[in-house]
Scaffold this motif. Structure first.
Motif, PDB file in Angstrom:
ATOM      1  N   ILE A 110      69.822  35.335  35.210  1.00 29.06           N
ATOM      2  CA  ILE A 110      70.070  34.332  35.802  1.00 29.06           C
ATOM      3  C   ILE A 110      70.749  33.342  34.795  1.00 29.06           C
ATOM      4  N   SER A 111      70.252  33.040  33.680  1.00 29.80           N
ATOM      5  CA  SER A 111      70.741  32.187  32.708  1.00 29.80           C
ATOM      6  C   SER A 111      72.071  32.548  32.240  1.00 29.80           C
ATOM      7  N   SER A 112      72.532  33.646  32.059  1.00 29.84           N
ATOM      8  CA  SER A 112      73.866  34.255  31.747  1.00 29.84           C
ATOM      9  C   SER A 112      74.907  34.050  32.919  1.00 29.84           C
ATOM     10  N   LEU A 113      74.387  34.146  33.917  1.00 31.91           N
ATOM     11  CA  LEU A 113      75.205  34.032  34.896  1.00 31.91           C
ATOM     12  C   LEU A 113      75.738  32.587  35.097  1.00 31.91           C
ATOM     13  N   THR A 114      74.653  31.753  34.911  1.00 34.82           N
ATOM     14  CA  THR A 114      74.914  30.224  35.211  1.00 34.82           C
ATOM     15  C   THR A 114      75.948  29.929  33.914  1.00 34.82           C
ATOM     16  N   THR A 115      75.872  30.355  32.770  1.00 31.86           N
ATOM     17  CA  THR A 115      76.962  30.026  31.664  1.00 31.86           C
ATOM     18  C   THR A 115      78.047  30.577  31.676  1.00 31.86           C
ATOM     19  N   LEU A 116      78.113  32.107  32.390  1.00 34.82           N
ATOM     20  CA  LEU A 116      79.644  32.661  32.458  1.00 34.82           C
ATOM     21  C   LEU A 116      80.175  32.243  33.633  1.00 34.82           C
ATOM     22  N   PHE A 117      79.525  31.941  34.774  1.00 36.08           N
ATOM     23  CA  PHE A 117      80.296  31.570  35.759  1.00 36.08           C
ATOM     24  C   PHE A 117      79.593  30.181  36.546  1.00 36.08           C
ATOM     25  N   PRO A 118      80.328  29.216  35.920  1.00 38.80           N
ATOM     26  CA  PRO A 118      79.762  27.829  36.704  1.00 38.80           C
ATOM     27  C   PRO A 118      79.851  27.829  38.128  1.00 38.80           C
ATOM     28  N   GLU A 119      80.722  28.629  39.045  1.00 38.53           N
ATOM     29  CA  GLU A 119      80.726  28.551  40.181  1.00 38.53           C
ATOM     30  C   GLU A 119      79.177  29.013  40.819  1.00 38.53           C
ATOM     31  N   PHE A 120      78.483  29.657  40.175  1.00 37.10           N
ATOM     32  CA  PHE A 120      77.164  30.421  40.309  1.00 37.10           C
ATOM     33  C   PHE A 120      76.366  29.205  40.657  1.00 37.10           C
ATOM     34  N   ASN A 121      76.467  28.070  39.724  1.00 39.86           N
ATOM     35  CA  ASN A 121      75.757  26.824  39.920  1.00 39.86           C
ATOM     36  C   ASN A 121      75.844  26.420  41.222  1.00 39.86           C
ATOM     37  N   ASN A 122      77.038  26.323  41.747  1.00 41.90           N
ATOM     38  CA  ASN A 122      77.502  25.726  42.913  1.00 41.90           C
ATOM     39  C   ASN A 122      76.705  26.139  44.257  1.00 41.90           C
ATOM     40  N   LEU A 123      76.449  27.494  44.277  1.00 44.77           N
ATOM     41  CA  LEU A 123      75.583  28.121  45.030  1.00 44.77           C
ATOM     42  C   LEU A 123      74.232  27.535  45.376  1.00 44.77           C
ATOM     43  N   PHE A 124      73.480  27.337  44.201  1.00 43.07           N
ATOM     44  CA  PHE A 124      72.330  26.737  44.294  1.00 43.07           C
ATOM     45  C   PHE A 124      72.185  25.335  44.522  1.00 43.07           C
ATOM     46  N   HIS A 125      73.126  24.581  43.834  1.00 37.23           N
ATOM     47  CA  HIS A 125      73.379  23.008  44.226  1.00 37.23           C
ATOM     48  C   HIS A 125      73.513  22.824  45.582  1.00 37.23           C
ATOM     49  N   GLN A 126      74.267  23.676  46.352  1.00 36.42           N
ATOM     50  CA  GLN A 126      74.594  23.577  47.685  1.00 36.42           C
ATOM     51  C   GLN A 126      73.286  23.923  48.511  1.00 36.42           C
ATOM     52  N   GLN A 127      72.459  24.841  48.167  1.00 36.06           N
ATOM     53  CA  GLN A 127      71.163  25.567  48.510  1.00 36.06           C
ATOM     54  C   GLN A 127      70.118  24.310  48.278  1.00 36.06           C
ATOM     55  N   PHE A 128      70.109  23.568  47.079  1.00 34.49           N
ATOM     56  CA  PHE A 128      69.265  22.526  46.865  1.00 34.49           C
ATOM     57  C   PHE A 128      69.357  21.363  47.798  1.00 34.49           C
ATOM     58  N   LYS A 129      70.614  21.079  48.015  1.00 33.54           N
ATOM     59  CA  LYS A 129      71.045  20.067  49.183  1.00 33.54           C
ATOM     60  C   LYS A 129      70.302  20.268  50.495  1.00 33.54           C
ATOM     61  N   VAL A 130      70.811  21.535  51.038  1.00 33.16           N
ATOM     62  CA  VAL A 130      70.109  22.037  52.212  1.00 33.16           C
ATOM     63  C   VAL A 130      68.648  22.105  52.157  1.00 33.16           C
ATOM     64  N   ARG A 131      67.939  22.669  51.388  1.00 31.43           N
ATOM     65  CA  ARG A 131      66.503  22.694  51.092  1.00 31.43           C
ATOM     66  C   ARG A 131      66.007  21.310  51.341  1.00 31.43           C
ATOM     67  N   TYR A 132      66.527  20.355  50.458  1.00 34.33           N
ATOM     68  CA  TYR A 132      66.030  19.182  50.431  1.00 34.33           C
ATOM     69  C   TYR A 132      65.994  18.377  51.887  1.00 34.33           C
ATOM     70  N   ASN A 133      66.982  18.595  52.709  1.00 33.94           N
ATOM     71  CA  ASN A 133      67.190  17.931  53.837  1.00 33.94           C
ATOM     72  C   ASN A 133      66.429  18.781  54.836  1.00 33.94           C
ATOM     73  N   ASP A 134      65.844  19.975  54.682  1.00 31.63           N
ATOM     74  CA  ASP A 134      64.791  20.906  55.431  1.00 31.63           C
ATOM     75  C   ASP A 134      63.344  20.162  55.067  1.00 31.63           C
ATOM     76  N   LEU A 135      63.220  20.192  53.828  1.00 30.69           N
ATOM     77  CA  LEU A 135      61.832  19.322  53.437  1.00 30.69           C
ATOM     78  C   LEU A 135      61.626  18.025  53.876  1.00 30.69           C
ATOM     79  N   LEU A 136      62.627  17.250  54.034  1.00 34.06           N
ATOM     80  CA  LEU A 136      62.683  15.754  54.579  1.00 34.06           C
ATOM     81  C   LEU A 136      62.564  16.044  56.020  1.00 34.06           C
ATOM     82  N   GLU A 137      63.116  16.845  56.761  1.00 38.41           N
ATOM     83  CA  GLU A 137      62.983  17.135  58.200  1.00 38.41           C
ATOM     84  C   GLU A 137      61.669  17.491  58.519  1.00 38.41           C
ATOM     85  N   THR A 138      61.110  18.526  57.698  1.00 37.67           N
ATOM     86  CA  THR A 138      59.594  18.858  57.859  1.00 37.67           C
ATOM     87  C   THR A 138      58.563  17.706  57.668  1.00 37.67           C
TER      88      THR A 138
END
Length: 208
Positions: A110-138
């Motif tokens: 995971i660490s090397s993927l986040t370094t070599l492919f900055p776009e990989f971080n975007n997947l989890f930034h988007q996931q964080f936003k979605v999950r944060y909203n899910d938790l707020l809704e809960t």
């Protein structure tokens, strides 16, 4: 078992180079319904991307469960990602709720993927936003919504996620998802039935 062409198609939103790299270093895992993928206190050995099927992520205390969020196709688990990066133990449980195909990325990559492919971080930034909203809704549901409305909302959401109506689910399973006990769910079901919001059968619930 999904082949590389199918996986490329499923991961095309990540871009060709990144998706090819993920497929190269990952393994495909087919699993039945009700299989434990991760449990609290366990070190995270791999990060799942759901290819098909559905996972649920929940917390547990004194034999009571509370649903945190679902992981659908093309999504991953932000809490597993976070624990993996910091080498912390998991604070959540993850189970399949239907037959699923998962692409498992080894944690040590995971660490090397986040370094070599900055776009990989975007997947989890988007996931964080979605999950944060899910938790707020809960949290909002727990604090501001009475149980009969929470139950009805849960049934509608489950029907949508599984693309089925009637929904095949037991009162005990629902109680686990909502952090309560079966007897309370059974009483609330009767109330919803009297209000003509649902119809119960021995093994399913139809949302009207």
């Amino acid at each position: 078992m999904a082949n590389n062409i199918e996986l490329q198609k499923r991961l095309q939103y990540l871009g060709k180079e990144l998706s090819s790299k993920i497929i190269e270093i990952s393994s495909v895992h087919e699993t039945d319904k009700g299989v434990e993928i991760l449990k609290e206190g366990q070190y995270v050995k791999s990060i799942p991307i759901v290819i098909s099927g559905l996972l649920k992520v929940f917390t547990r205390h004194d034999d009571r469960e509370l649903l945190l969020y679902y992981i659908q196709p093309s999504e991953s688990c932000i809490m597993s990602f976070s624990a993996s990066l910091s080498n912390d133990k998991s604070t959540i449980y993850a189970h399949t709720i239907e037959k699923s195909v998962l692409l498992l990325i080894p944690s040590e990559k995971i660490s090397s993927l986040t370094t070599l492919f900055p776009e990989f971080n975007n997947l989890f930034h988007q996931q964080f936003k979605v999950r944060y909203n899910d938790l707020l809704e809960t949290i909002n549901q727990l604090i501001f919504t009475n149980l009969d409305q929470r139950l009805y909302n849960f049934l509608k959401e489950t029907s949508k996620l599984k693309n089925e109506n009637p929904v095949k689910i037991s009162h005990r399973e629902i109680a686990n998802e909502l952090g309560t006990v079966r007897e309370v769910i059974s009483r609330t079901m009767k109330k919803l039935e009297k209000e003509n919001k649902i119809i119960q059968t021995p093994d399913s619930i139809k949302i009207l």
